[in-house]
Design a protein around this motif. Structure first.
Motif, mmCIF file in Angstrom:
data_model
loop_
_atom_site.group_PDB
_atom_site.id
_atom_site.type_symbol
_atom_site.label_atom_id
_atom_site.label_comp_id
_atom_site.label_asym_id
_atom_site.label_seq_id
_atom_site.Cartn_x
_atom_site.Cartn_y
_atom_site.Cartn_z
ATOM 1 N N LEU A 1 21.856 -1.293 13.193
ATOM 2 C CA LEU A 1 21.200 0.005 12.988
ATOM 3 C C LEU A 1 19.700 -0.137 13.220
ATOM 4 C CD1 LEU A 1 19.695 -0.136 9.939
ATOM 5 C CD2 LEU A 1 22.087 -0.218 9.247
ATOM 6 N N VAL A 2 19.060 1.016 13.457
ATOM 7 C CA VAL A 2 17.608 1.121 13.610
ATOM 8 C C VAL A 2 17.162 2.361 12.851
ATOM 9 C CG1 VAL A 2 15.753 1.675 15.228
ATOM 10 C CG2 VAL A 2 17.376 -0.109 15.795
ATOM 11 N N GLY A 3 16.009 2.248 12.150
ATOM 12 C CA GLY A 3 15.511 3.383 11.387
ATOM 13 C C GLY A 3 14.022 3.582 11.559
ATOM 14 N N ASP A 4 13.577 4.793 11.297
ATOM 15 C CA ASP A 4 12.156 5.139 11.421
ATOM 16 C C ASP A 4 11.785 6.045 10.255
ATOM 17 O OD1 ASP A 4 9.605 5.763 12.127
ATOM 18 O OD2 ASP A 4 10.088 6.706 14.040
ATOM 19 N N VAL A 5 10.924 5.512 9.346
ATOM 20 C CA VAL A 5 10.506 6.264 8.155
ATOM 21 C C VAL A 5 9.311 7.130 8.508
ATOM 22 C CG1 VAL A 5 9.616 6.051 5.805
ATOM 23 C CG2 VAL A 5 11.375 4.479 6.620
ATOM 24 N N SER A 6 9.259 8.330 7.944
ATOM 25 C CA SER A 6 8.106 9.202 8.165
ATOM 26 C C SER A 6 6.862 8.582 7.537
ATOM 27 C CB SER A 6 8.363 10.581 7.544
ATOM 28 O OG SER A 6 8.545 10.460 6.143
ATOM 29 N N VAL B 1 16.043 14.334 2.630
ATOM 30 C CA VAL B 1 15.495 15.674 2.369
ATOM 31 C C VAL B 1 16.369 16.460 1.389
ATOM 32 C CG1 VAL B 1 14.821 17.858 3.428
ATOM 33 C CG2 VAL B 1 14.384 15.706 4.632
ATOM 34 N N LYS B 2 17.692 16.473 1.609
ATOM 35 C CA LYS B 2 18.600 17.178 0.701
ATOM 36 C C LYS B 2 19.935 16.452 0.667
ATOM 37 C CE LYS B 2 19.993 20.520 4.286
ATOM 38 N NZ LYS B 2 20.128 21.949 4.615
ATOM 39 N N PRO B 3 20.630 16.506 -0.449
ATOM 40 C CA PRO B 3 21.885 15.756 -0.603
ATOM 41 C C PRO B 3 23.074 16.480 0.028
ATOM 42 C CG PRO B 3 21.369 16.891 -2.634
ATOM 43 C CD PRO B 3 20.217 17.173 -1.723
ATOM 44 N N ASN B 4 24.211 15.746 0.031
ATOM 45 C CA ASN B 4 25.506 16.299 0.451
ATOM 46 C C ASN B 4 25.494 16.828 1.894
ATOM 47 O OD1 ASN B 4 26.643 15.737 -2.106
ATOM 48 N ND2 ASN B 4 25.735 17.648 -2.917
ATOM 49 N N ILE B 5 24.857 16.119 2.773
ATOM 50 C CA ILE B 5 24.870 16.472 4.198
ATOM 51 C C ILE B 5 25.972 15.666 4.875
ATOM 52 C CG2 ILE B 5 23.587 16.391 6.373
ATOM 53 C CD1 ILE B 5 21.032 16.761 4.792
ATOM 54 N N ASN B 6 26.815 16.330 5.627
ATOM 55 C CA ASN B 6 27.878 15.655 6.363
ATOM 56 C C ASN B 6 27.353 15.207 7.725
ATOM 57 O OD1 ASN B 6 29.920 15.979 4.391
ATOM 58 N ND2 ASN B 6 30.193 18.123 5.039
ATOM 59 N N PHE B 7 27.669 13.992 8.106
ATOM 60 C CA PHE B 7 27.217 13.415 9.368
ATOM 61 C C PHE B 7 28.416 13.207 10.294
ATOM 62 C CE2 PHE B 7 24.123 12.317 6.189
ATOM 63 C CZ PHE B 7 22.912 12.546 6.825
ATOM 64 N N GLU C 1 10.132 13.230 -4.612
ATOM 65 C CA GLU C 1 9.103 14.261 -4.749
ATOM 66 C C GLU C 1 8.125 14.258 -3.564
ATOM 67 O OE1 GLU C 1 7.250 13.616 -8.466
ATOM 68 O OE2 GLU C 1 9.033 14.120 -9.670
ATOM 69 N N GLU C 2 7.955 13.136 -2.940
ATOM 70 C CA GLU C 2 7.035 13.057 -1.803
ATOM 71 C C GLU C 2 7.662 13.609 -0.520
ATOM 72 O OE1 GLU C 2 3.945 12.201 -2.076
ATOM 73 O OE2 GLU C 2 4.165 11.708 -4.207
ATOM 74 N N LEU C 3 8.988 13.922 -0.596
ATOM 75 C CA LEU C 3 9.730 14.451 0.559
ATOM 76 C C LEU C 3 9.611 13.533 1.786
ATOM 77 C CD1 LEU C 3 9.042 18.293 0.364
ATOM 78 C CD2 LEU C 3 11.087 17.037 -0.352
ATOM 79 N N MET C 4 9.622 12.234 1.535
ATOM 80 C CA MET C 4 9.681 11.302 2.657
ATOM 81 C C MET C 4 11.098 11.306 3.224
ATOM 82 S SD MET C 4 7.374 8.099 1.374
ATOM 83 C CE MET C 4 7.304 7.430 3.018
ATOM 84 N N PHE C 5 11.209 11.082 4.525
ATOM 85 C CA PHE C 5 12.533 11.073 5.140
ATOM 86 C C PHE C 5 12.599 9.927 6.142
ATOM 87 C CE2 PHE C 5 9.916 13.807 7.770
ATOM 88 C CZ PHE C 5 10.195 13.371 9.051
ATOM 89 N N VAL C 6 13.806 9.656 6.586
ATOM 90 C CA VAL C 6 14.008 8.571 7.524
ATOM 91 C C VAL C 6 15.073 8.985 8.534
ATOM 92 C CG1 VAL C 6 15.694 7.465 6.018
ATOM 93 C CG2 VAL C 6 14.586 6.120 7.793
ATOM 94 N N LEU D 1 7.501 0.627 1.818
ATOM 95 C CA LEU D 1 8.327 0.583 0.608
ATOM 96 C C LEU D 1 9.592 1.415 0.783
ATOM 97 C CD1 LEU D 1 5.517 0.913 -2.096
ATOM 98 C CD2 LEU D 1 6.811 -1.140 -1.504
ATOM 99 N N PHE D 2 9.430 2.610 1.340
ATOM 100 C CA PHE D 2 10.582 3.484 1.556
ATOM 101 C C PHE D 2 11.554 2.842 2.553
ATOM 102 C CE2 PHE D 2 12.499 7.625 2.996
ATOM 103 C CZ PHE D 2 13.012 7.985 1.746
#
Length: 641
Positions: free
Chosen positions: A453-458, A552-558, A501-506, A466-467
């Motif tokens: 996998l590869v990820g990119d944090v905002s 950002v928000k829970p219970n998202i289907n991928f 609370e900081e609304l960070m996403f990845v 840290l995130f």
């Protein structure tokens, strides 16, 4: 700083700059004067060539009217068969035109009207006296000469090249031949001869500067006149002046009144000169060319004399300016030198003393007050700097430790599975700052499945790092639990969405490769589309559902997508730091350039592939500062051997 050093520096700088300005002005003046004079001399030279060219044109034009008139008379006069009448008429014509050398009438010898003996009366001026010769006698065979055969064959008048008329006029001449007819039947040629001797003498007498000269050429470039008599009729100007070779080939197409100008070695003395050629043209026919040579040393001689005088006066001015600058420098440097003695004590570390210098001018007093204030500010600055430096060193130390921690969490040993022959993997992460928000990971699930996998944090910096570490740990834990990629993303998203609370996403791209079948399960959380490539077809982007980002928000289907890797295929993952890398013109690397870069690496191993793309990005950026983390991961599938 001592008094002498300050004064010397002032003198050197002021006088040196003045000397540079003076030199620049001298050079500029020389160039302007040189160009102006060259233009004037060139115009004069061209005007001279134009003047003599027109004079020669006029001689040829007037002469050309004579055979036209004679031919017209021969075509209309019913008594033209009377040969004595023809001779009398021709004689009167030559007597009325003393500017020509001679004229002739040559009758056709092969007339359909019956047998006709050759007949060609020729009147010409021999040493100023009118002379006569019958060209049909003494084996002259006028019907074989070009002045007769060419206009007969072409059916139109023409000028011949310069030639020596042996047996006829016995001089160097050119001939204008005009055919005449009875009805449509060719009956003969009317000619006029122009001796080139008088034209050549005029050109040779012409004074061009001190050592320049004029000359005359045939249409082919052979010398008809030249100071070196040995070259006349034996040398061609193109062999002595190679730069005129191409110009001479275009001489016949040069518009009327135009000229050829070149700068080359003088064909006589081999000195750099201006060479000007002006074609002599009659009725669209080049009958020759006149040329003039202007020695370059004489062209520039007068301006060099003027420049030497100007330079001499300038040197005298610079000497006077030097004396004035020395006097001014002494008066300015004296109080400054006294002030520098006190400043020297402060420079050695004595910050407790204030400067006290008595001076009559306002500038030195202002300098004294300003320096005393600077001492007070300097002591305060040193105190603050020590505190700031300590804080900065602590932060840099902490960032260095954070970078080491972040780096240690990413797989760094390659190849990671040296005992396996069915797969190879390589990855890099280049942070834009000390620590970054990009990450990659790969691990085996059992014996036959590989998760990568590869990820990119905002964001950037420590918060993003840290995130990133949190997400990496959670993704690996869920992956080792045996979940499919879509379930891994679902579970991790629910965990990190809580209390964010900081609304960070990845953005995450997660894939699980079955090392036996080659099937790849993939799920995407807002990440860039990956590429898959083979030796046969190259790299192509994979169409995959993008879905939403994590956090950002829970219970998202991928969505779960699938694809198949064949033996030898390579799976390539990356972050947007690759495609959005910028050069100094703010242009992006783009997905198209990435695909093109990968196309050149299809025969590479995974490490060579990534290093090649990294090199292309570096060359594209051209030294521009990296604006985002750059992460790449490549997996090559070999299958069961």
């Amino acid at each position: 700083m001592t008094k002498s050093r300050l004064r010397t520096n002032m003198v050197i700088w002021l006088w040196g700059i003045s000397a540079l300005i003076f030199t620049a002005l001298m050079v500029t003046q020389f160039i302007i004067n040189k160009n102006r004079m060259e233009m004037d001399l060139k115009d004069n030279a061209i005007n001279l060539a134009r003047y003599y060219g027109k004079r020669i044109d006029l001689v040829f034009a007037r002469a050309a009217m004579i055979p036209v008139m004679v031919a017209s008379r021969m075509e209309t006069d019913s008594q033209w068969e009377n040969r004595e009448s023809i001779k009398r008429y021709l004689k009167r014509t030559v007597e009325m035109n003393p500017s020509i050398y001679g004229a002739a009438i040559a009758l056709e010898t092969d007339s359909k009207a019956g047998s006709r003996k050759p007949f060609s009366p020729y009147y010409f001026y021999n040493r100023g006296q009118l002379d006569y010769r019958d060209l049909s006698k003494d084996d002259y065979k006028y019907w074989q000469w070009e002045w007769f055969s060419q206009p007969k064959a072409l059916g139109k008048p023409l000028w011949t090249d310069a030639y020596f008329d042996k047996g006829g006029g016995n001089v160097l001449m050119v001939t204008y031949s005009y055919p005449f007819y009875h009805g449509k039947r060719f009956e003969g040629i009317a000619t006029v001869d122009i001796s080139l001797d008088s034209i050549v003498q005029d050109i040779e007498k012409l004074k061009v500067l001190e050592t320049g000269y004029g000359f005359m050429l045939s249409p082919k470039g052979d010398f008809l006149s030249f100071p070196d008599k040995d070259k006349i009729g034996k040398e061609n100007i193109t062999t002595l002046v190679p730069t005129l070779a191409e110009e001479m080939t275009s001489l016949s197409t040069l518009p009327s009144g135009h000229w050829i100008f070149t700068e080359d070695l003088d064909p006589l003395r081999k000195e750099l000169s201006w060479i000007i050629l002006r074609p002599v043209r009659q009725e669209n026919t080049i009958v020759g060319a006149i040329g003039f040579v202007y020695p370059a040393s004489e062209v520039l001689g007068s301006i060099l004399d003027l420049q030497y005088k100007t330079f001499f006066m300038g040197v005298i001015g610079l000497i006077i300016l030097l004396v004035v600058i020395i006097i001014i420098a002494n008066s300015i440097s004296r109080p400054i030198v006294n002030l520098s003695k006190v400043v020297d004590k402060v420079a050695n570390g004595d910050l407790e003393n204030k400067i006290e210098v008595t001076a009559k001018n306002l500038e030195v007093t202002t300098l004294q007050n300003g320096f005393n204030k600077m001492l007070s500010d300097l002591k305060l600055f040193i105190k603050n700097l020590r505190e700031t430096t300590a804080v900065k060193e602590r932060i840099e130390s902490e960032l260095k430790i954070a970078n080491q921690i972040q780096t240690s969490m990413l797989p760094r040993i390659f190849p990671p599975f040296p005992n396996r022959k069915d797969v190879d993997i390589f990855a890099i992460m280049d942070p834009a700052k000390e620590v970054g928000g990009d990450f990659y990971d790969f691990f085996l699930i059992g014996e036959n499945k590989l998760c990568f996998l590869v990820g990119d944090v905002s964001g950037k910096g420590v918060p993003a790092a840290l995130f990133m570490m949190i997400n990496k740990v959670l993704l690996k834990n869920e992956g080792l639990g045996g979940s499919s990629p879509d379930q891994i993303l679902f579970k991790v998203n629910n965990i990190i969405s809580e209390d964010n609370e900081e609304l960070m996403f990845v953005t995450i791209f997660c894939a699980i490769l079955d090392l036996v079948t080659g099937e790849v399960q993939i799920s995407n959380a807002g990440h860039n589309p990956p590429l898959i490539g083979s030796v046969e077809s190259g790299f192509e982007y994979i169409k995959v559902d993008k879905n939403f980002v994590l956090g950002v928000k829970p219970n998202i289907n991928f969505t779960l997508n699938k694809t198949i890797m064949k033996q030898g295929d390579t799976f390539f993952l990356y972050t947007d730091g690759v495609t959005e890398a910028m050069n100094p013109e703010a242009k992006l690397f783009t997905e198209t350039r990435l695909q093109q870069s990968l196309a050149t690496t299809k025969d590479h191993g995974v490490e060579g592939l990534i290093q090649s793309v990294r090199k292309d990005i570096t060359e594209f950026a051209q030294g521009a500062e990296q604006s985002d983390d750059i992460t790449m991961l490549a997996v090559k599938y070999y299958g069961k051997c």
